[in-house]
Design an enzyme around this catalytic site. Structure first.
Site, mmCIF file in Angstrom:
data_model
loop_
_atom_site.group_PDB
_atom_site.id
_atom_site.type_symbol
_atom_site.label_atom_id
_atom_site.label_comp_id
_atom_site.label_asym_id
_atom_site.label_seq_id
_atom_site.Cartn_x
_atom_site.Cartn_y
_atom_site.Cartn_z
ATOM 1 N N HIS A 40 0.844 -1.209 0.000
ATOM 2 C CA HIS A 40 0.000 0.000 0.000
ATOM 3 C C HIS A 40 0.871 1.248 0.000
ATOM 4 O O HIS A 40 0.693 2.162 -0.812
ATOM 5 C CB HIS A 40 -0.912 -0.021 1.236
ATOM 6 C CG HIS A 40 -1.758 1.199 1.430
ATOM 7 N ND1 HIS A 40 -3.116 1.203 1.253
ATOM 8 C CD2 HIS A 40 -1.419 2.463 1.811
ATOM 9 C CE1 HIS A 40 -3.587 2.432 1.502
ATOM 10 N NE2 HIS A 40 -2.576 3.207 1.845
ATOM 11 N N GLU A 41 1.838 1.284 0.905
ATOM 12 C CA GLU A 41 2.665 2.491 1.031
ATOM 13 C C GLU A 41 3.572 2.696 -0.173
ATOM 14 O O GLU A 41 3.691 3.815 -0.675
ATOM 15 C CB GLU A 41 3.502 2.435 2.319
ATOM 16 C CG GLU A 41 2.696 2.305 3.605
ATOM 17 C CD GLU A 41 1.521 3.262 3.717
ATOM 18 O OE1 GLU A 41 0.589 2.959 4.462
ATOM 19 O OE2 GLU A 41 1.501 4.308 3.037
ATOM 20 N N HIS A 99 1.816 4.158 -3.100
ATOM 21 C CA HIS A 99 1.666 5.619 -3.071
ATOM 22 C C HIS A 99 2.830 6.289 -3.803
ATOM 23 O O HIS A 99 2.659 7.311 -4.475
ATOM 24 C CB HIS A 99 1.594 6.136 -1.634
ATOM 25 C CG HIS A 99 0.254 6.035 -0.993
ATOM 26 N ND1 HIS A 99 -0.892 6.549 -1.558
ATOM 27 C CD2 HIS A 99 -0.129 5.469 0.172
ATOM 28 C CE1 HIS A 99 -1.930 6.323 -0.767
ATOM 29 N NE2 HIS A 99 -1.493 5.661 0.286
ATOM 30 N N TYR A 149 -4.335 13.993 -3.167
ATOM 31 C CA TYR A 149 -4.769 13.248 -2.007
ATOM 32 C C TYR A 149 -5.967 13.895 -1.303
ATOM 33 O O TYR A 149 -5.930 14.240 -0.116
ATOM 34 C CB TYR A 149 -3.603 13.054 -1.024
ATOM 35 C CG TYR A 149 -3.758 11.908 -0.070
ATOM 36 C CD1 TYR A 149 -3.909 12.126 1.300
ATOM 37 C CD2 TYR A 149 -3.737 10.584 -0.523
ATOM 38 C CE1 TYR A 149 -4.042 11.071 2.184
ATOM 39 C CE2 TYR A 149 -3.876 9.536 0.348
ATOM 40 C CZ TYR A 149 -4.030 9.777 1.706
ATOM 41 O OH TYR A 149 -4.146 8.724 2.570
ATOM 42 N N GLU A 185 -5.977 6.208 -2.552
ATOM 43 C CA GLU A 185 -6.047 5.195 -1.511
ATOM 44 C C GLU A 185 -6.458 3.834 -2.070
ATOM 45 O O GLU A 185 -5.906 2.790 -1.683
ATOM 46 C CB GLU A 185 -7.025 5.630 -0.423
ATOM 47 C CG GLU A 185 -6.377 6.482 0.637
ATOM 48 C CD GLU A 185 -5.288 5.724 1.349
ATOM 49 O OE1 GLU A 185 -5.566 4.617 1.861
ATOM 50 O OE2 GLU A 185 -4.139 6.212 1.379
ATOM 51 N N ASP A 243 -10.435 13.763 7.020
ATOM 52 C CA ASP A 243 -9.609 12.776 6.293
ATOM 53 C C ASP A 243 -9.493 13.137 4.808
ATOM 54 O O ASP A 243 -9.688 12.303 3.925
ATOM 55 C CB ASP A 243 -10.179 11.363 6.461
ATOM 56 C CG ASP A 243 -9.242 10.269 5.913
ATOM 57 O OD1 ASP A 243 -8.003 10.464 5.956
ATOM 58 O OD2 ASP A 243 -9.761 9.241 5.456
ATOM 59 N N HIS A 295 -10.117 7.584 3.081
ATOM 60 C CA HIS A 295 -10.087 6.202 3.576
ATOM 61 C C HIS A 295 -11.486 5.623 3.718
ATOM 62 O O HIS A 295 -11.658 4.462 4.049
ATOM 63 C CB HIS A 295 -9.372 6.134 4.935
ATOM 64 C CG HIS A 295 -7.913 6.404 4.856
ATOM 65 N ND1 HIS A 295 -7.389 7.662 5.067
ATOM 66 C CD2 HIS A 295 -6.875 5.585 4.572
ATOM 67 C CE1 HIS A 295 -6.088 7.593 4.925
ATOM 68 N NE2 HIS A 295 -5.737 6.363 4.631
HETATM 69 C C1 LIG Z 1 0.012 10.146 8.170
HETATM 70 C C2 LIG Z 1 -1.431 10.379 7.954
HETATM 71 C C3 LIG Z 1 -2.141 9.287 7.219
HETATM 72 C C4 LIG Z 1 -1.355 8.689 6.082
HETATM 73 C C5 LIG Z 1 -2.234 7.696 5.392
HETATM 74 C C6 LIG Z 1 -1.456 6.466 4.903
HETATM 75 S S1 LIG Z 1 -0.959 6.581 3.244
HETATM 76 C C7 LIG Z 1 -2.357 5.291 4.951
HETATM 77 O O1 LIG Z 1 -3.338 5.244 4.219
HETATM 78 N N1 LIG Z 1 -2.021 4.321 5.804
HETATM 79 C C8 LIG Z 1 -2.798 3.128 5.787
HETATM 80 C C9 LIG Z 1 -2.053 2.027 6.528
HETATM 81 C C10 LIG Z 1 -2.733 0.731 6.273
HETATM 82 C C11 LIG Z 1 -2.839 0.243 4.937
HETATM 83 C C12 LIG Z 1 -3.484 -0.954 4.683
HETATM 84 C C13 LIG Z 1 -4.060 -1.699 5.787
HETATM 85 C C14 LIG Z 1 -3.981 -1.171 7.100
HETATM 86 C C15 LIG Z 1 -3.342 0.044 7.324
HETATM 87 C C16 LIG Z 1 -4.169 3.358 6.377
HETATM 88 O O2 LIG Z 1 -5.145 2.818 5.880
HETATM 89 N N2 LIG Z 1 -4.213 4.146 7.459
HETATM 90 C C17 LIG Z 1 -5.492 4.352 8.172
HETATM 91 C C18 LIG Z 1 -5.366 3.839 9.573
HETATM 92 C C19 LIG Z 1 -5.841 5.835 8.184
HETATM 93 O O3 LIG Z 1 -4.893 6.660 8.020
HETATM 94 O O4 LIG Z 1 -7.041 6.130 8.374
HETATM 95 ZN ZN LIG Z 2 -2.565 5.269 2.038
#
Ligand SMILES: CCCCC[C@H](S)C(=O)N[C@@H](Cc1ccccc1)C(=O)N[C@@H](C)C(=O)O
Ligand SMILES: [Zn+2]
Length: 304
Positions: free
Chosen positions: A145-146, A149, A160, A169, A224, A229
């Site tokens: 996922h990261e 990005h 975003y 996302e 958000d 998300h």
């Molecule tokens: C710093 C502020 C937020 C950054 C968002 C990052 S790209 C993101 O989307 N992180 C994922 C991590 C993840 C990915 C797949 C599965 C589980 C968790 C994400 O979904 N973060 C959630 C918790 C959110 O930011 O709401």
């Molecule tokens: Zn993300």
């Protein structure tokens, strides 16, 4: 003692044993992988629970990365290598910039930090608080996922926020599935470590974890970044319909082509439908079953 690429081993977040591409210099071992083609380096750092990055290089004295706090380092390094291999082998993309950029991760970011992100230059992972999350690099779908990005940033550049942000996302979740296709769940390996059977999101059943899965359920909000998300559930559901009807092999080619050839920073859901259909026509023809599968998927989520 001269410098050399070495092979180490260690335990991941879930206690699973992994072989690691490491590097030895001056008697110290580093999570520094120089085995990729065209000099694509993968390197892992630790913020040592401060909120700074990159922090300092993850090191070990004997190349056995087995201490309980090293699991996050081990998995960030190992899974980043797997995601590099996926993009190179499946899409012939050499790192996120398609030019061998170094893939850097920092783990142990912050204190009890329940998130992971791409900061524009590198991946950053929290350790979680042990209740909501275990260390987040412990899940391959999160690492994918990261890093996706980063691919998105260097290709479509989807802004975003609002619909383009929800697409941003969604593409990260969808490539998370392509790396970790044994279920349609996201983050399940590290989400709520004391509770089994749940996940942060589901591609097949977004509403199970509070996401919309049809355009008539789109959430207009300022939080958000416009609910990126939350509203990702709608393109995520379309991806599920696509994958389950035409299969992963064709779907991942279509998604990669849409992301790298057609999508732009301000693309919305309707444009994503068009980009995916055009990509399908390019690859398999507009009369193909794949084309009908993609069309029907976006019809079902109410995006035209
Ligand atoms: C710093 C502020 C937020 C950054 C968002 C990052 S790209 C993101 O989307 N992180 C994922 C991590 C993840 C990915 C797949 C599965 C589980 C968790 C994400 O979904 N973060 C959630 C918790 C959110 O930011 O709401
Ligand atoms: Zn993300």
């Amino acid at each position: 003692v001269n410098d050399a690429a070495t092979t180490g081993s260690g335990y991941g977040v879930k206690g699973d044993r992994k072989t690691l591409n490491t590097y030895s210099s001056g008697g110290t071992y580093y999570l520094y992988d120089v085995t990729k083609p065209m000099n694509g380096v993968i390197e892992t750092f630790s913020a040592q629970n401060r909120s700074t990055y990159p922090g300092s290089r993850s090191v070990d004295s004997n190349n056995a990365w087995t201490s309980s706090t090293q699991g996050a380092d081990v998995d960030a390094h190992y899974y980043a290598g797997q995601v590099y291999d996926y993009y190179k082998n499946t899409h012939n993309r050499n790192s996120f910039d398609n030019n061998g950029a170094t893939i850097r991760s920092t783990v142990h970011y912050g204190s009890n930090y329940n998130n992971a992100f791409w900061n524009g230059s590198q991946m950053v992972y929290g350790d979680g608080d042990g209740s909501v999350f275990a260390p987040l690099s412990g899940a391959l779908d999160i690492v994918a996922h990261e890093l996706t990005h980063a691919v998105t940033e260097r290709s479509a550049g989807l802004e975003y926020r609002n619909q383009s942000g929800a697409l941003n996302e969604s593409f990260s979740d969808v490539f998370g599935y392509f790396l970790d296709p044994q279920d349609y769940l996201m983050g399940e390996d590290v989400y709520t470590p004391t509770k089994s059977g749940d996940a942060l999101r589901s591609l097949s059943n977004p509403s199970q974890f509070g996401q919309p899965e049809h355009m008539n359920q789109y959430v207009n909000t300022t939080s958000d970044n416009g609910g990126v998300h939350t509203n990702s559930g709608i393109p995520n559901k379309a991806a599920y319909y696509t994958i389950s009807s035409i299969g992963k092999a064709q779907a991942e080619k279509i998604y990669y082509r849409a992301l790298t050839v057609y999508l732009t920073p301000t693309s919305n859901f309707s444009y994503a439908r068009a980009a995916l259909l055009q990509s399908t026509a390019d690859l398999y023809g507009s009369g193909s079953s794949a084309y009908n599968g993609v069309k029907s998927a976006w019809d079902k989520v109410g995006v035209y």
